[in-house]
Design an enzyme around this catalytic site. Structure first.
Site, short mmCIF file in Angstrom:
data_model
loop_
_atom_site.label_atom_id
_atom_site.label_comp_id
_atom_site.label_asym_id
_atom_site.label_seq_id
_atom_site.Cartn_x
_atom_site.Cartn_y
_atom_site.Cartn_z
CB ALA A 111 -0.89 -0.03 1.24
N GLY A 113 0.79 -5.13 1.06
CA GLY A 113 -0.31 -5.27 0.10
C GLY A 113 0.13 -5.95 -1.19
C1 LIG Z 1 -9.16 5.20 8.81
C2 LIG Z 1 -8.99 3.74 8.63
C3 LIG Z 1 -8.65 3.35 7.23
C4 LIG Z 1 -8.30 1.88 7.13
C5 LIG Z 1 -7.75 1.56 5.79
C6 LIG Z 1 -7.16 0.20 5.77
C7 LIG Z 1 -6.33 0.00 4.52
C8 LIG Z 1 -5.68 -1.35 4.44
C9 LIG Z 1 -4.87 -1.59 5.62
C10 LIG Z 1 -3.60 -1.92 5.65
C11 LIG Z 1 -2.88 -2.42 4.57
C12 LIG Z 1 -1.58 -2.37 4.64
C13 LIG Z 1 -0.88 -2.98 3.57
C14 LIG Z 1 0.51 -2.42 3.30
O1 LIG Z 1 0.94 -2.72 2.25
S1 LIG Z 1 1.37 -1.42 4.38
C15 LIG Z 1 2.92 -1.18 3.52
C16 LIG Z 1 3.73 -2.43 3.54
N1 LIG Z 1 4.96 -2.25 2.82
C17 LIG Z 1 6.10 -1.96 3.42
O2 LIG Z 1 6.16 -1.82 4.62
C18 LIG Z 1 7.30 -1.80 2.51
C19 LIG Z 1 7.99 -0.53 2.84
N2 LIG Z 1 9.13 -0.32 1.96
C20 LIG Z 1 10.30 -0.95 2.11
O3 LIG Z 1 10.50 -1.78 2.96
C21 LIG Z 1 11.39 -0.56 1.15
O4 LIG Z 1 11.11 0.72 0.66
C22 LIG Z 1 11.53 -1.54 -0.03
C23 LIG Z 1 10.20 -1.75 -0.74
C24 LIG Z 1 12.09 -2.88 0.46
C25 LIG Z 1 12.52 -0.93 -1.07
O5 LIG Z 1 13.71 -0.63 -0.40
P1 LIG Z 1 14.83 0.28 -1.14
O6 LIG Z 1 15.07 -0.23 -2.49
O7 LIG Z 1 15.97 0.35 -0.19
O8 LIG Z 1 14.16 1.69 -1.33
P2 LIG Z 1 13.73 2.78 -0.24
O9 LIG Z 1 13.35 2.15 1.03
O10 LIG Z 1 14.76 3.84 -0.19
O11 LIG Z 1 12.40 3.34 -0.93
C26 LIG Z 1 12.47 4.04 -2.17
C27 LIG Z 1 11.40 5.11 -2.15
O12 LIG Z 1 10.12 4.51 -2.14
C28 LIG Z 1 9.37 4.97 -1.02
N3 LIG Z 1 8.53 3.84 -0.56
C29 LIG Z 1 8.92 2.60 -0.28
N4 LIG Z 1 7.87 1.83 0.04
C30 LIG Z 1 6.78 2.63 -0.05
C31 LIG Z 1 5.39 2.40 0.15
N5 LIG Z 1 4.89 1.20 0.48
N6 LIG Z 1 4.57 3.44 -0.01
C32 LIG Z 1 5.03 4.66 -0.37
N7 LIG Z 1 6.34 4.94 -0.59
C33 LIG Z 1 7.19 3.92 -0.43
C34 LIG Z 1 10.41 5.38 -0.01
O13 LIG Z 1 9.90 6.29 0.90
C35 LIG Z 1 11.47 5.98 -0.92
O14 LIG Z 1 11.00 7.26 -1.33
P3 LIG Z 1 11.88 8.55 -1.09
O15 LIG Z 1 13.15 8.28 -1.81
O16 LIG Z 1 11.07 9.66 -1.66
O17 LIG Z 1 12.07 8.65 0.38
#
Ligand SMILES: CCCCCCCC/C=C\C=C\CC(=O)SCCNC(=O)CCNC(=O)[C@H](O)C(C)(C)COP(=O)(O)OP(=O)(O)OC[C@H]1O[C@@H](n2cnc3c(N)ncnc32)[C@H](O)[C@@H]1OP(=O)(O)O
Length: 312
Positions: free
Chosen positions: A61, A103
């Site tokens: 997500a 997600g």
């Molecule tokens: C009011 C009630 C409402 C209820 C609504 C309910 C909705 C449903 C409920 C929950 C569902 C949750 C599901 C989810 O998916 S939660 C997210 C789970 N995912 C993660 O935790 C992954 C997070 N990311 C990472 O671990 C890493 O970024 C990785 C994907 C492994 C990549 O690593 P790497 O290559 O080292 O790159 P960076 O970490 O530097 O990331 C690059 C840039 O991308 C941005 N980023 C990364 N992941 C996300 C993401 N999931 N969403 C948005 N942005 C993301 C990161 O910030 C970097 O950006 P920037 O360079 O601008 O800082």
């Protein structure tokens, strides 16, 4: 934000396109649902492959949307999309390169088959964001892997390498070659075959002996390590729901739990840490040196300049 193309005459390839990690933003969710509906209604399409554009399958997500209800509401809910994927009357194969996290893995779990590249990794790291897998992951993963393995993955949030995922049964096949091509060939080979057993929402959780004692013990162990964090305990509750409730009731429990966590101070603080850690890596100094242009120098001396004391 979701590319749609037909290959080999009968396979719809839906490719998630949102660099750098192909997060499921509102635009991606809209594109994904539209693509699934198009594939469903096109009589020429007999199977579907879902992949990530240019490498990673999906980083989950879009965390940036979490603090903003209007962003969340400007696209369909993940649960609705994943239900449409699972219910599709044509086989759907996830082609996982790079990573399928949060997600992203929940989407793959809604597919009928999962193919992975040998260097891919998968995981449900929501717990690190003060959440639980709230788009069906807490209910589908235990039905696929059994309670023990699923609980371990969900409570720790660890990333699992493709080889281990294959051994656990989380991936159906692993390839060293082009994952999308392999998934397309496989999708064609299962066109027209029954899908009921492939829908994890239709399956019961594999049985577990002494279920009450197992979860009481799990809750105590997790509470001991959680140091006041609510999410790991909610993860145990959700997995218990998967083991003891019909799928739809388990989904309702997951929804209640994730909605409570999502607005908690712990989840807000965890999101803040996520973005601040990444921001801090992009440093600059008053002399103009920058993280991306500076050459690393050898470290000859190190010193502690602050100390953190914690009192219980
Ligand atoms: C009011 C009630 C409402 C209820 C609504 C309910 C909705 C449903 C409920 C929950 C569902 C949750 C599901 C989810 O998916 S939660 C997210 C789970 N995912 C993660 O935790 C992954 C997070 N990311 C990472 O671990 C890493 O970024 C990785 C994907 C492994 C990549 O690593 P790497 O290559 O080292 O790159 P960076 O970490 O530097 O990331 C690059 C840039 O991308 C941005 N980023 C990364 N992941 C996300 C993401 N999931 N969403 C948005 N942005 C993301 C990161 O910030 C970097 O950006 P920037 O360079 O601008 O800082």
């Amino acid at each position: 934000m979701a590319q749609y193309r037909i290959v080999s005459g009968s396979v719809a390839v839906i490719s998630i396109q949102n660099p750098p990690v192909n997060a499921l933003s509102a635009a991606v969710r809209n594109g994904l649902l539209l693509s699934v509906r198009t594939a469903s209604s096109d009589p020429l399409v007999r199977s579907v492959v879902i992949s990530g554009h240019n490498g990673p399958f999906c980083g989950g997500a879009d965390i940036k949307e979490f603090g903003n209800v209007s962003h969340l509401e400007s696209g369909p809910h993940l649960v609705e999309i994943f239900e449409s994927v699972e219910a599709l009357a044509k086989p759907v194969v996830a082609a996982i390169e790079g990573f399928a996290l949060g997600g992203g893995l929940e989407l793959a779990l809604a597919c009928h088959y999962r193919f992975g590249h040998s260097e891919a990794r998968v995981g449900l790291p929501e717990v690190s964001l003060g959440l639980l897998p709230g788009a069906g992951g807490s209910q589908r993963l235990p039905r696929l892997l059994g309670v023990r393995a699923a609980l371990d993955m969900i409570v720790t949030g660890r990333h699992v390498a493709a080889g281990e995922a294959l051994n656990l049964g989380l991936l159906d096949r692993v390839t060293d070659g082009n994952t999308v091509d392999a998934a397309v060939r496989f999708a064609q080979s299962v066109e027209g075959k029954p899908l009921d057993d492939r829908r994890l929402g239709n399956r019961p959780c594999p049985p577990l002996e002494n279920i009450d004692a197992f979860f009481e013990d799990a809750l105590n162990r997790v509470r001991g390590r959680a140091r006041g964090a609510a999410a790991p305990l909610a993860c145990v509750q959700a997995v218990r729901g998967a083991a003891t409730l019909p799928f739809l009731q388990g989904m309702a429990l997951e929804k209640r739990l994730v909605e409570t966590l999502m607005t908690s101070g712990q989840a807000q603080a965890s999101r803040y840490c996520f973005f601040t850690e990444r921001g801090a890596a992009r440093w600059t100094t008053p002399t103009g040196a920058r993280w991306d242009t500076c050459r690393a120098r050898p470290i000859s001396t190190a010193a502690v300049i602050g100390i953190y004391a914690s009192c219980i």
